[in-house]
Design an enzyme around this catalytic site. Structure first.
Site, mmCIF file in Angstrom:
data_model
loop_
_atom_site.group_PDB
_atom_site.id
_atom_site.type_symbol
_atom_site.label_atom_id
_atom_site.label_comp_id
_atom_site.label_asym_id
_atom_site.label_seq_id
_atom_site.Cartn_x
_atom_site.Cartn_y
_atom_site.Cartn_z
ATOM 1 N N HIS A 1 -0.639 3.560 63.950
ATOM 2 C CA HIS A 1 0.394 4.653 63.994
ATOM 3 C C HIS A 1 -0.022 5.543 63.183
ATOM 4 C CE1 HIS A 1 4.514 5.568 65.078
ATOM 5 N NE2 HIS A 1 4.470 6.514 64.007
ATOM 6 N N ASP A 2 -0.562 7.036 63.824
ATOM 7 C CA ASP A 2 -0.949 8.167 63.192
ATOM 8 C C ASP A 2 -2.330 7.777 62.570
ATOM 9 O OD1 ASP A 2 1.259 9.261 63.801
ATOM 10 O OD2 ASP A 2 2.414 9.451 61.999
ATOM 11 N N HIS B 1 8.033 6.741 79.435
ATOM 12 C CA HIS B 1 6.629 6.944 79.527
ATOM 13 C C HIS B 1 6.141 5.599 80.292
ATOM 14 C CE1 HIS B 1 7.014 4.552 75.807
ATOM 15 N NE2 HIS B 1 7.232 5.597 75.093
ATOM 16 N N HIS C 1 3.234 0.650 75.414
ATOM 17 C CA HIS C 1 4.486 0.362 74.814
ATOM 18 C C HIS C 1 5.646 0.597 75.591
ATOM 19 C CE1 HIS C 1 7.007 0.204 70.787
ATOM 20 N NE2 HIS C 1 7.496 -0.052 71.749
ATOM 21 N N HIS D 1 -1.422 8.838 70.215
ATOM 22 C CA HIS D 1 -0.901 10.146 70.243
ATOM 23 C C HIS D 1 -2.143 11.016 69.536
ATOM 24 C CE1 HIS D 1 1.816 13.441 70.046
ATOM 25 N NE2 HIS D 1 1.232 14.008 68.540
ATOM 26 N N GLU E 1 3.051 -3.634 73.658
ATOM 27 C CA GLU E 1 3.987 -3.617 72.324
ATOM 28 C C GLU E 1 5.390 -3.428 72.907
ATOM 29 O OE1 GLU E 1 0.958 -0.986 69.507
ATOM 30 O OE2 GLU E 1 2.781 0.008 70.464
#
Length: 242
Positions: A193-194, A53, A46, A217, A73
Site C-alpha cells: 500500500h503506497d 476494476h 483485489h 498504483h 485480496e
C-alpha cells in the site's frame, strides 16, 4: 541471483482503465502475462463486490494462464470466499474493507475478529491456499494473527509512505519492530500500500524477513512514463542485493 523479496504487481488499475471505456483495452490478461515476462514474481488482484476494476470473470481468465504466484485480496464475504475456493490461487490476502470503500484503509483487528478469521483461514488452508492477513504494526494484533493460524501477515504501509518524506528513520521504526515480532511468532511477512520507487528500497533493506511486496498504483502510474517493462525492472532493482 533471486531476489530475497518478491515483487507482486497489483493490476487493478489496468482494469480500472479498461472499464472506464468499456471493451477490452487495455487487456488485463495480456498485461498480467507481460508483467510476468518482464520479471514480476507474482500478480495480485483485489476484486470488489461492485467489480469496479477487476471482475470475477478476470480471476478465472487469469488463473490458468499465470505461471507465477497468483494472489487474490479481498474481504471474505460469501461471494469472495466462493471465488477464491473455485479459482484456487497460490495466496489469499484477507482485507477488512467493506463494500464501497475507495481503497484499503485499515488492517484487521485480529483480537476482535479472532473467531471469524480462524474459521476463514482454516477453510482456505484446507484447500491448500496460503493465507495472509492485512494488518497494522500493533504487536498484539500480529501476535494474535499467529494464534489465528494464518501463514503470513501483510503490513499496511500507507503510514510509512506518508511519513517517509518527513523522516525515513522515524517512518520505518514501527515496521522494523513489526517484522521482528512476525519472525518471533513464526509468521511470514508481506507488505503493501503506497510503496513506490522512492521508498521501497529503504523499506526492504530495513524490515526483517520481508518475503513479498504487492505494488499497484505507483507501479502502473510509473509505467505511463517509463514503460511497463522498464518500470518492473526499476522496481526489481530496488529489491536486489539487499
Amino acid at each position: 541471483m533471486e531476489n530475497q523479496t518478491k515483487l507482486s504487481v497489483n493490476i487493478n488499475k489496468v482494469a480500472t482503465l479498461r472499464n472506464a471505456r468499456g471493451g477490452d483495452m487495455p487487456n488485463v490478461l495480456k498485461v498480467a502475462l507481460d508483467c510476468e515476462r518482464f520479471g514480476a514474481q507474482g500478480i495480485t488482484v483485489h476484486p470488489r463486490p461492485d467489480e469496479r476494476h477487476i471482475r470475477y470473470a478476470d480471476v478465472f481468465e487469469l488463473k490458468p494462464q499465470l505461471t507465477t504466484e497468483f494472489n487474490i485480496e479481498g474481504y471474505p464475504n460469501e461471494s469472495f470466499m466462493k471465488l477464491v475456493l473455485d479459482s484456487k490461487p497460490a495466496q489469499v490476502t484477507l482485507v477488512p474493507d467493506p463494500p464501497g470503500v475507495l481503497t484499503s484503509n485499515a488492517g484487521w483487528d485480529t483480537i476482535k475478529h479472532e473467531s471469524y478469521l480462524k474459521e476463514v483461514v482454516a477453510e482456505f488452508q484446507a484447500n491448500n491456499i496460503r493465507t495472509s492477513i492485512f494488518i497494522e504494526t500493533d504487536a498484539k494484533l500480529i501476535e494474535n494473527a499467529a494464534k489465528i493460524g494464518t501463514d503470513r501477515v501483510e503490513l499496511y504501509t500507507e503510514s510509512y509512505a506518508t511519513d517517509y518524506p518527513k523522516g525515513k528513520e522515524a517512518a520505518i521504526r514501527a515496521f522494523v519492530e513489526a517484522g521482528k515480532i512476525a519472525q518471533k511468532v513464526g509468521l511470514g511477512l508481506n507488505a503493501g500500500h503506497d510503496l513506490s520507487l522512492e521508498n521501497l528500497r529503504y523499506f526492504a533493506e530495513n524490515v526483517p524477513g520481508l518475503l513479498e511486496v504487492s505494488i499497484g498504483h505507483a507501479l502502473i502510474s510509473d509505467a505511463l512514463y517509463f514503460g511497463l517493462e522498464n518500470t518492473i525492472q526499476m522496481y526489481l532493482n530496488q529489491l536486489r542485493n539487499i
